[in-house]
Design a protein around this motif. Sequence first.
Motif, PDB file in Angstrom:
ATOM      1  N   ARG A 121       0.841  -1.194   0.000  1.00 24.69           N
ATOM      2  CA  ARG A 121       0.000   0.000   0.000  1.00 24.69           C
ATOM      3  C   ARG A 121       0.879   1.248   0.000  1.00 24.69           C
ATOM      4  NH1 ARG A 121      -1.795  -2.494   4.519  1.00 24.69           N
ATOM      5  NH2 ARG A 121      -1.249  -0.671   5.757  1.00 24.69           N
ATOM      6  N   PHE A 122       0.381   2.276  -0.667  1.00 27.53           N
ATOM      7  CA  PHE A 122       1.085   3.552  -0.706  1.00 27.53           C
ATOM      8  C   PHE A 122       0.090   4.672  -0.447  1.00 27.53           C
ATOM      9  CE2 PHE A 122       3.683   0.679  -3.110  1.00 27.53           C
ATOM     10  CZ  PHE A 122       4.982   1.024  -2.758  1.00 27.53           C
ATOM     11  N   ARG A 123       0.448   5.535   0.483  1.00 33.63           N
ATOM     12  CA  ARG A 123      -0.385   6.698   0.797  1.00 33.63           C
ATOM     13  C   ARG A 123       0.097   7.884  -0.031  1.00 33.63           C
ATOM     14  NH1 ARG A 123       0.422  10.165   5.170  1.00 33.63           N
ATOM     15  NH2 ARG A 123       1.790   8.582   6.085  1.00 33.63           N
ATOM     16  N   VAL A 124      -0.850   8.640  -0.551  1.00 32.07           N
ATOM     17  CA  VAL A 124      -0.545   9.788  -1.397  1.00 32.07           C
ATOM     18  C   VAL A 124      -0.259  11.014  -0.527  1.00 32.07           C
ATOM     19  CG1 VAL A 124      -1.444  11.360  -3.161  1.00 32.07           C
ATOM     20  CG2 VAL A 124      -1.959   8.901  -3.284  1.00 32.07           C
ATOM     21  N   LEU A 125       0.896  11.647  -0.776  1.00 34.63           N
ATOM     22  CA  LEU A 125       1.259  12.903  -0.121  1.00 34.63           C
ATOM     23  C   LEU A 125       1.298  14.006  -1.173  1.00 34.63           C
ATOM     24  CD1 LEU A 125       4.317  11.737   2.070  1.00 34.63           C
ATOM     25  CD2 LEU A 125       1.880  11.688   2.680  1.00 34.63           C
ATOM     26  N   ALA A 126       0.764  15.160  -0.852  1.00 35.19           N
ATOM     27  CA  ALA A 126       0.846  16.296  -1.761  1.00 35.19           C
ATOM     28  C   ALA A 126       2.291  16.769  -1.850  1.00 35.19           C
ATOM     29  CB  ALA A 126      -0.043  17.432  -1.261  1.00 35.19           C
ATOM     30  N   ALA A 127       2.721  17.105  -3.093  1.00 33.78           N
ATOM     31  CA  ALA A 127       4.098  17.569  -3.278  1.00 33.78           C
ATOM     32  C   ALA A 127       4.164  18.610  -4.393  1.00 33.78           C
ATOM     33  CB  ALA A 127       5.019  16.393  -3.578  1.00 33.78           C
ATOM     34  N   PRO A 128       3.406  19.707  -4.284  1.00 31.45           N
ATOM     35  CA  PRO A 128       3.485  20.742  -5.314  1.00 31.45           C
ATOM     36  C   PRO A 128       4.825  21.467  -5.278  1.00 31.45           C
ATOM     37  CG  PRO A 128       2.176  21.514  -3.463  1.00 31.45           C
ATOM     38  CD  PRO A 128       2.473  20.059  -3.200  1.00 31.45           C
ATOM     39  N   GLY A 129       5.189  22.026  -6.409  1.00 28.55           N
ATOM     40  CA  GLY A 129       6.437  22.778  -6.508  1.00 28.55           C
ATOM     41  C   GLY A 129       7.089  22.567  -7.857  1.00 28.55           C
ATOM     42  N   HIS A 130       7.515  21.338  -8.129  1.00 33.44           N
ATOM     43  CA  HIS A 130       8.040  21.020  -9.462  1.00 33.44           C
ATOM     44  C   HIS A 130       6.926  21.175 -10.496  1.00 33.44           C
ATOM     45  CE1 HIS A 130      10.537  19.162 -12.491  1.00 33.44           C
ATOM     46  NE2 HIS A 130       9.685  18.163 -12.658  1.00 33.44           N
ATOM     47  N   THR A 131       5.744  20.698 -10.157  1.00 29.88           N
ATOM     48  CA  THR A 131       4.510  20.961 -10.900  1.00 29.88           C
ATOM     49  C   THR A 131       3.407  21.219  -9.875  1.00 29.88           C
ATOM     50  OG1 THR A 131       3.800  18.650 -10.948  1.00 29.88           O
ATOM     51  CG2 THR A 131       5.182  19.412 -12.797  1.00 29.88           C
ATOM     52  N   PRO A 132       2.287  21.798 -10.292  1.00 25.36           N
ATOM     53  CA  PRO A 132       1.217  22.070  -9.322  1.00 25.36           C
ATOM     54  C   PRO A 132       0.629  20.805  -8.700  1.00 25.36           C
ATOM     55  CG  PRO A 132       0.927  23.397 -11.299  1.00 25.36           C
ATOM     56  CD  PRO A 132       2.010  22.408 -11.610  1.00 25.36           C
ATOM     57  N   GLY A 133       0.579  19.710  -9.477  1.00 25.33           N
ATOM     58  CA  GLY A 133      -0.056  18.496  -8.992  1.00 25.33           C
ATOM     59  C   GLY A 133       0.904  17.387  -8.640  1.00 25.33           C
ATOM     60  N   GLY A 134       2.116  17.725  -8.291  1.00 23.35           N
ATOM     61  CA  GLY A 134       3.077  16.708  -7.895  1.00 23.35           C
ATOM     62  C   GLY A 134       2.628  15.967  -6.649  1.00 23.35           C
ATOM     63  N   ILE A 135       2.863  14.659  -6.615  1.00 25.06           N
ATOM     64  CA  ILE A 135       2.534  13.846  -5.451  1.00 25.06           C
ATOM     65  C   ILE A 135       3.661  12.861  -5.178  1.00 25.06           C
ATOM     66  CG2 ILE A 135       0.014  14.014  -5.548  1.00 25.06           C
ATOM     67  CD1 ILE A 135      -0.091  11.434  -7.117  1.00 25.06           C
ATOM     68  N   VAL A 136       3.686  12.362  -3.952  1.00 26.60           N
ATOM     69  CA  VAL A 136       4.633  11.339  -3.502  1.00 26.60           C
ATOM     70  C   VAL A 136       3.823  10.137  -3.046  1.00 26.60           C
ATOM     71  CG1 VAL A 136       6.207  10.769  -1.588  1.00 26.60           C
ATOM     72  CG2 VAL A 136       6.507  12.899  -2.877  1.00 26.60           C
TER      73      VAL A 136
ATOM     74  N   PRO B 108       6.880  25.858 -16.664  1.00 27.38           N
ATOM     75  CA  PRO B 108       5.528  26.378 -16.428  1.00 27.38           C
ATOM     76  C   PRO B 108       4.816  25.632 -15.312  1.00 27.38           C
ATOM     77  CG  PRO B 108       5.949  26.245 -18.780  1.00 27.38           C
ATOM     78  CD  PRO B 108       7.121  25.590 -18.105  1.00 27.38           C
ATOM     79  N   GLY B 109       4.258  26.394 -14.367  1.00 25.72           N
ATOM     80  CA  GLY B 109       3.563  25.805 -13.228  1.00 25.72           C
ATOM     81  C   GLY B 109       4.444  25.524 -12.036  1.00 25.72           C
ATOM     82  N   GLY B 110       5.753  25.621 -12.220  1.00 26.43           N
ATOM     83  CA  GLY B 110       6.660  25.395 -11.099  1.00 26.43           C
ATOM     84  C   GLY B 110       6.643  26.557 -10.122  1.00 26.43           C
ATOM     85  N   SER B 111       6.949  26.261  -8.866  1.00 29.85           N
ATOM     86  CA  SER B 111       6.936  27.292  -7.829  1.00 29.85           C
ATOM     87  C   SER B 111       7.999  26.975  -6.788  1.00 29.85           C
ATOM     88  CB  SER B 111       5.556  27.373  -7.165  1.00 29.85           C
ATOM     89  OG  SER B 111       5.612  28.152  -5.978  1.00 29.85           O
ATOM     90  N   THR B 112       8.981  27.843  -6.676  1.00 24.32           N
ATOM     91  CA  THR B 112      10.024  27.645  -5.668  1.00 24.32           C
ATOM     92  C   THR B 112       9.443  27.711  -4.263  1.00 24.32           C
ATOM     93  OG1 THR B 112      11.702  28.574  -7.145  1.00 24.32           O
ATOM     94  CG2 THR B 112      12.222  28.530  -4.792  1.00 24.32           C
ATOM     95  N   ALA B 113       8.522  28.625  -4.038  1.00 28.47           N
ATOM     96  CA  ALA B 113       7.916  28.752  -2.710  1.00 28.47           C
ATOM     97  C   ALA B 113       7.153  27.484  -2.340  1.00 28.47           C
ATOM     98  CB  ALA B 113       6.988  29.961  -2.663  1.00 28.47           C
TER      99      ALA B 113
END
Length: 227
Positions: free
Chosen positions: A139-154, A182-187
Amino acid sequence: MAFWDRGAVPLDDVAAVAAGRLEVRQFVVGPIQTNCFAVVSGGKAMVVDPGAEGARIADALSDAKVELVVATHGHADHVSGVSALVAATGAPFAMAEADVELAMCARRNHAFGITYDDDAPRPDRLLAPGDVVEAGAARFRVLAAPGHTPGGIVFLGEGDAQGIAFVGDTLFAGSAGRTDLPGGSTADLTRTLARLRDEIPPKTHILCGHGEDTTMSWEVAHNPYLR
């Protein structure tokens, strides 16, 4: 297109791997050597980030039933093999909603002018933080990981998959994902990395979208983006 079947990733300190219940296979695909991973448990497989050569990935997994295809984000080098893999296996495709448009126009939006196999199809399932995806007993739980793209996940392993995380291009050995596309965000990426430092246990194997794998403990100690 490049295709390199690297076989099983050596994760012998993961209990289920050591006991033979779980295997993580690695394929290096496409012109910028993207890491695609397959988790195999009980003859069932989940494929993470098929960035190219989807049909060849399916052939390499002929000994398992591919039950799910997932993407950590929507860039072409991580999703352009999805359509061929889904066509070959009949498996559903899942990713985060915020990157769907990016993935479905992946070839057009790729930054390096490289030709890829295909755009991603519309996902069968939209993933949100806290969702769980499975392959057999893994099983794998989804973690939000925006930054590289808006919808990045781990994808953070639980149960038999505890001690494993698929991070896409959010985190690399000694580095972190770029934010100038495009869509990337350092913050956003800075906030994501600060949170992942707390959410991912130190002994976890970090399986990255490019390059070598690492551990969270090593990254916390040495990666300037996590200090």
